[in-house]
Design a protein around this motif. Structure first.
Motif, PDB file in Angstrom:
ATOM      1  N   LEU A 351       0.804  -1.211   0.000  1.00 48.12           N
ATOM      2  CA  LEU A 351       0.000   0.000   0.000  1.00 48.12           C
ATOM      3  C   LEU A 351       0.841   1.267   0.000  1.00 48.12           C
ATOM      4  O   LEU A 351       0.476   2.265  -0.621  1.00 48.12           O
ATOM      5  CB  LEU A 351      -0.930  -0.004   1.223  1.00 48.12           C
ATOM      6  N   GLY A 352       1.971   1.226   0.693  1.00 45.04           N
ATOM      7  CA  GLY A 352       2.768   2.428   0.914  1.00 45.04           C
ATOM      8  C   GLY A 352       3.181   3.193  -0.336  1.00 45.04           C
ATOM      9  O   GLY A 352       2.698   4.313  -0.571  1.00 45.04           O
ATOM     10  N   PRO A 353       4.078   2.640  -1.170  1.00 46.95           N
ATOM     11  CA  PRO A 353       4.546   3.397  -2.343  1.00 46.95           C
ATOM     12  C   PRO A 353       3.425   3.712  -3.331  1.00 46.95           C
ATOM     13  O   PRO A 353       3.382   4.810  -3.898  1.00 46.95           O
ATOM     14  CB  PRO A 353       5.579   2.454  -2.973  1.00 46.95           C
ATOM     15  N   GLY A 354       2.510   2.750  -3.542  1.00 45.12           N
ATOM     16  CA  GLY A 354       1.415   2.989  -4.479  1.00 45.12           C
ATOM     17  C   GLY A 354       0.513   4.122  -4.025  1.00 45.12           C
ATOM     18  O   GLY A 354       0.183   5.032  -4.793  1.00 45.12           O
ATOM     19  N   LEU A 355       0.092   4.081  -2.740  1.00 43.07           N
ATOM     20  CA  LEU A 355      -0.761   5.138  -2.207  1.00 43.07           C
ATOM     21  C   LEU A 355       0.003   6.456  -2.140  1.00 43.07           C
ATOM     22  O   LEU A 355      -0.544   7.527  -2.433  1.00 43.07           O
ATOM     23  CB  LEU A 355      -1.283   4.755  -0.821  1.00 43.07           C
ATOM     24  N   GLY A 356       1.289   6.365  -1.756  1.00 46.38           N
ATOM     25  CA  GLY A 356       2.109   7.569  -1.708  1.00 46.38           C
ATOM     26  C   GLY A 356       2.224   8.215  -3.075  1.00 46.38           C
ATOM     27  O   GLY A 356       2.119   9.437  -3.214  1.00 46.38           O
ATOM     28  N   GLY A 357       2.455   7.407  -4.118  1.00 50.59           N
ATOM     29  CA  GLY A 357       2.543   7.935  -5.476  1.00 50.59           C
ATOM     30  C   GLY A 357       1.227   8.558  -5.923  1.00 50.59           C
ATOM     31  O   GLY A 357       1.212   9.606  -6.578  1.00 50.59           O
ATOM     32  N   TRP A 358       0.096   7.915  -5.563  1.00 51.77           N
ATOM     33  CA  TRP A 358      -1.220   8.451  -5.923  1.00 51.77           C
ATOM     34  C   TRP A 358      -1.461   9.798  -5.235  1.00 51.77           C
ATOM     35  O   TRP A 358      -1.971  10.735  -5.862  1.00 51.77           O
ATOM     36  CB  TRP A 358      -2.308   7.467  -5.527  1.00 51.77           C
ATOM     37  N   ILE A 360       0.793  11.913  -4.282  1.00 56.90           N
ATOM     38  CA  ILE A 360       1.658  12.908  -4.913  1.00 56.90           C
ATOM     39  C   ILE A 360       1.008  13.459  -6.171  1.00 56.90           C
ATOM     40  O   ILE A 360       1.012  14.674  -6.418  1.00 56.90           O
ATOM     41  CB  ILE A 360       3.032  12.288  -5.245  1.00 56.90           C
ATOM     42  N   ASP A 361       0.426  12.575  -6.973  1.00 55.11           N
ATOM     43  CA  ASP A 361      -0.188  12.993  -8.237  1.00 55.11           C
ATOM     44  C   ASP A 361      -1.516  13.717  -8.056  1.00 55.11           C
ATOM     45  O   ASP A 361      -1.876  14.583  -8.853  1.00 55.11           O
ATOM     46  CB  ASP A 361      -0.415  11.771  -9.145  1.00 55.11           C
ATOM     47  N   HIS A 362      -2.295  13.372  -6.987  1.00 55.86           N
ATOM     48  CA  HIS A 362      -3.670  13.855  -6.898  1.00 55.86           C
ATOM     49  C   HIS A 362      -4.013  14.641  -5.637  1.00 55.86           C
ATOM     50  O   HIS A 362      -5.090  15.253  -5.577  1.00 55.86           O
ATOM     51  CB  HIS A 362      -4.643  12.665  -6.999  1.00 55.86           C
ATOM     52  N   VAL A 363      -3.161  14.633  -4.614  1.00 62.54           N
ATOM     53  CA  VAL A 363      -3.529  15.286  -3.353  1.00 62.54           C
ATOM     54  C   VAL A 363      -2.686  16.538  -3.095  1.00 62.54           C
ATOM     55  O   VAL A 363      -3.118  17.650  -3.346  1.00 62.54           O
ATOM     56  CB  VAL A 363      -3.429  14.311  -2.156  1.00 62.54           C
ATOM     57  N   GLY A 364      -1.461  16.342  -2.611  1.00 62.42           N
ATOM     58  CA  GLY A 364      -0.684  17.521  -2.215  1.00 62.42           C
ATOM     59  C   GLY A 364       0.793  17.408  -2.474  1.00 62.42           C
ATOM     60  O   GLY A 364       1.596  17.953  -1.697  1.00 62.42           O
ATOM     61  N   GLY A 365       1.193  16.705  -3.511  1.00 65.41           N
ATOM     62  CA  GLY A 365       2.617  16.580  -3.801  1.00 65.41           C
ATOM     63  C   GLY A 365       3.303  15.607  -2.854  1.00 65.41           C
ATOM     64  O   GLY A 365       2.671  14.897  -2.065  1.00 65.41           O
ATOM     65  N   ILE A 366       4.631  15.594  -2.904  1.00 60.21           N
ATOM     66  CA  ILE A 366       5.397  14.628  -2.121  1.00 60.21           C
ATOM     67  C   ILE A 366       5.233  14.867  -0.627  1.00 60.21           C
ATOM     68  O   ILE A 366       5.265  13.924   0.177  1.00 60.21           O
ATOM     69  CB  ILE A 366       6.884  14.687  -2.526  1.00 60.21           C
ATOM     70  N   SER A 367       5.042  16.121  -0.203  1.00 58.11           N
ATOM     71  CA  SER A 367       4.882  16.401   1.230  1.00 58.11           C
ATOM     72  C   SER A 367       3.694  15.657   1.823  1.00 58.11           C
ATOM     73  O   SER A 367       3.730  15.239   2.984  1.00 58.11           O
ATOM     74  CB  SER A 367       4.740  17.902   1.461  1.00 58.11           C
ATOM     75  N   SER A 368       2.628  15.451   1.042  1.00 58.23           N
ATOM     76  CA  SER A 368       1.451  14.739   1.556  1.00 58.23           C
ATOM     77  C   SER A 368       1.774  13.279   1.852  1.00 58.23           C
ATOM     78  O   SER A 368       1.243  12.693   2.802  1.00 58.23           O
ATOM     79  CB  SER A 368       0.296  14.826   0.560  1.00 58.23           C
ATOM     80  N   SER A 369       2.655  12.674   1.064  1.00 58.18           N
ATOM     81  CA  SER A 369       3.035  11.285   1.317  1.00 58.18           C
ATOM     82  C   SER A 369       3.895  11.177   2.568  1.00 58.18           C
ATOM     83  O   SER A 369       3.842  10.167   3.291  1.00 58.18           O
ATOM     84  CB  SER A 369       3.780  10.710   0.104  1.00 58.18           C
ATOM     85  N   LEU A 370       4.695  12.198   2.870  1.00 62.01           N
ATOM     86  CA  LEU A 370       5.505  12.189   4.091  1.00 62.01           C
ATOM     87  C   LEU A 370       4.619  12.340   5.329  1.00 62.01           C
ATOM     88  O   LEU A 370       4.898  11.743   6.378  1.00 62.01           O
ATOM     89  CB  LEU A 370       6.544  13.311   4.041  1.00 62.01           C
ATOM     90  N   ILE A 371       3.555  13.129   5.221  1.00 64.08           N
ATOM     91  CA  ILE A 371       2.597  13.255   6.326  1.00 64.08           C
ATOM     92  C   ILE A 371       1.892  11.918   6.562  1.00 64.08           C
ATOM     93  O   ILE A 371       1.650  11.514   7.706  1.00 64.08           O
ATOM     94  CB  ILE A 371       1.581  14.366   6.028  1.00 64.08           C
ATOM     95  N   LEU A 372       1.564  11.208   5.480  1.00 61.91           N
ATOM     96  CA  LEU A 372       0.979   9.872   5.601  1.00 61.91           C
ATOM     97  C   LEU A 372       1.926   8.943   6.349  1.00 61.91           C
ATOM     98  O   LEU A 372       1.506   8.199   7.246  1.00 61.91           O
ATOM     99  CB  LEU A 372       0.680   9.303   4.216  1.00 61.91           C
ATOM    100  N   CYS A 373       3.203   8.986   6.002  1.00 61.14           N
ATOM    101  CA  CYS A 373       4.214   8.158   6.669  1.00 61.14           C
ATOM    102  C   CYS A 373       4.251   8.456   8.166  1.00 61.14           C
ATOM    103  O   CYS A 373       4.277   7.545   8.999  1.00 61.14           O
ATOM    104  CB  CYS A 373       5.581   8.419   6.037  1.00 61.14           C
ATOM    105  N   CYS A 374       4.228   9.735   8.521  1.00 63.58           N
ATOM    106  CA  CYS A 374       4.234  10.136   9.928  1.00 63.58           C
ATOM    107  C   CYS A 374       3.016   9.588  10.668  1.00 63.58           C
ATOM    108  O   CYS A 374       3.131   9.043  11.770  1.00 63.58           O
ATOM    109  CB  CYS A 374       4.283  11.658  10.026  1.00 63.58           C
TER     110      CYS A 374
END
Length: 401
Positions: A351-358, A360-374
């Motif tokens: 789920l991680g990289p796939g959701l993170g990539g999605w 990035i493309d559709h929500v808030g850029g790479i920073s949004s994936s880092l917030i998800l990780c946190c």
């Protein structure tokens, strides 16, 4: 039992195998991804899917790896898995399409599954009293692999331009062949602990799969797996997007890789003194904090501090969880337990990289994936508070063949 085998040779061979399987076969992709993305014209979604596909191959075989290690011997799987990783790395150097990349990543995932779980069984079997330290050294190969990639990528991309990533994958394949040979020459299967009459009557479902302690550890491990490939897959690209040049970005990532080399042995030693539960709670707190820093301070110093804290804790999380899983049950089930909890870990990675990539493309850029990780690490922290402070199993009191 542990004095019969040279511990430094096992530590070295284990590190080499994990450099190949985890360092080259899994973690290096995040560093090479921007160059592969440009060369093969991939989207961020496709780039994230490649990391997810690697996890699919891993997840599909990791549980069977623990069971096969018990039946056939761990060494056979470690050696064959490392050779398979070497093949996958060399094949990845030749790919010309997204589909070919998917095949290569599946091969790498399967090879890693056959390698890593049985390797833990070997080091825990030979050195039960030093399992924290040995697992820490084993996992430190992950950091070494990341460090090597971070240091080499600027040279290869400068020397060979946009196709430099191909030569680097091929070099990783050649080095992995040497790692496989070291495992073949050095490692041996450990003695098998005896089960008592009552334990022999119990099934794997009761002894491992439905064990409350194992299930809790597995869920926590799954959340960590969900989180930890996200920064590895996208943080390098975030550094580049923040205006930092490729060479400096590589050095920042290399710094994190350098710190992660010490993370496993460091937290293994700390956990031997203050307990694995408390050590895990500390690492999860630090890891979650490190992911927020570059979001609010996307500048050079912010990335450096983030990579320092992340590097010095992330591998420690993995080694602590693996040590916890082997301590919950009878040592003869150690490889099965590690394989079982790793299924949760690999499921999270799906789920991680796939959701993170999605995102990035559709929500808030790479920073949004880092917030998800946190957020995922914070949830793992909350569940870790429910872990028992002390493990009751004593490996050293178990008779062996």
């Amino acid at each position: 039992m542990n004095q019969e085998q040279p511990i430094w040779k096992y530590a070295l061979a284990s590190m080499l195998v994990t450099i190949s399987s985890l360092g080259f076969g899994r973690m290096s992709y995040g560093i090479l991804m921007p160059f592969m993305k440009e060369s093969l014209s991939l989207t961020y979604g496709q780039a994230g899917m490649l990391a997810t596909t690697n996890s699919i191959g891993y997840l599909g075989m990791v549980l069977f790896a623990g069971i096969l290690a018990v039946k056939w011997g761990a060494k056979k799987l470690v050696v064959s898995g490392t050779f398979l990783v070497a093949f996958g790395l060399m094949y990845l150097a030749t790919v010309q399409s997204f589909t070919a990349c998917l095949v290569a990543m599946i091969v790498l995932g399967i090879g890693t599954a056959f390698t890593y779980t049985p390797l833990i069984n070997i080091v825990v079997g030979w050195f039960p009293e030093k399992r924290g330290m040995m697992i820490g050294f084993l996992v430190s190969g992950l950091g070494l692999g990341t460090l090597i990639s971070s240091l080499l990528i600027p040279f290869f991309t400068t020397t060979f331009s946009i196709e430099g990533w191909r030569y680097l994958w091929f070099l990783y394949g050649l080095l992995s062949l040497l790692c496989a040979l070291s495992a073949l020459l050095i490692l041996r299967d450990p003695p098998v602990p005896l089960l008592n009459k009552e334990q022999k009557k119990q099934s794997l479902w009761k002894e491992v799969y439905l064990h409350k302690g194992i299930v809790l550890v597995a869920v926590i491990y799954g959340l960590i797996g969900f989180a930890y490939l996200i920064p590895q897959s996208f943080l390098f690209s975030f550094i580049l997007e923040s205006g930092i040049e490729s060479y400096t970005a590589g050095q920042i990532m290399a710094f994190g890789g350098l710190m992660s080399i010490f993370s496993g042995p460091l937290w293994g030693a700390i956990s031997d003194k203050i307990g694995r539960r408390k050590s895990l709670i500390i690492t999860l707190t630090l890891g979650a904090s490190s992911m927020l820093l570059p979001v609010f301070f996307p500048v050079f110093i912010g990335f450096v501090i983030s990579q320092f804290v992340w590097g010095i804790t992330v591998v420690g999380m993995l080694s602590l969880i693996q040590a916890l899983s082997t301590e919950q049950i009878h040592p003869s089930y150690a490889s099965v337990a590690v394989g079982y909890v790793t299924v949760y870990f690999a499921s999270g990675q799906l789920l991680g990289p796939g959701l993170g990539g999605w995102m990035i493309d559709h929500v808030g850029g790479i920073s949004s994936s880092l917030i998800l990780c946190c957020g995922l690490l914070v949830l793992a922290f909350i569940l870790s508070l429910r872990l028992k402070k002390k493990v009751v199993k004593e490996v050293s009191q178990v008779p062996v063949y």
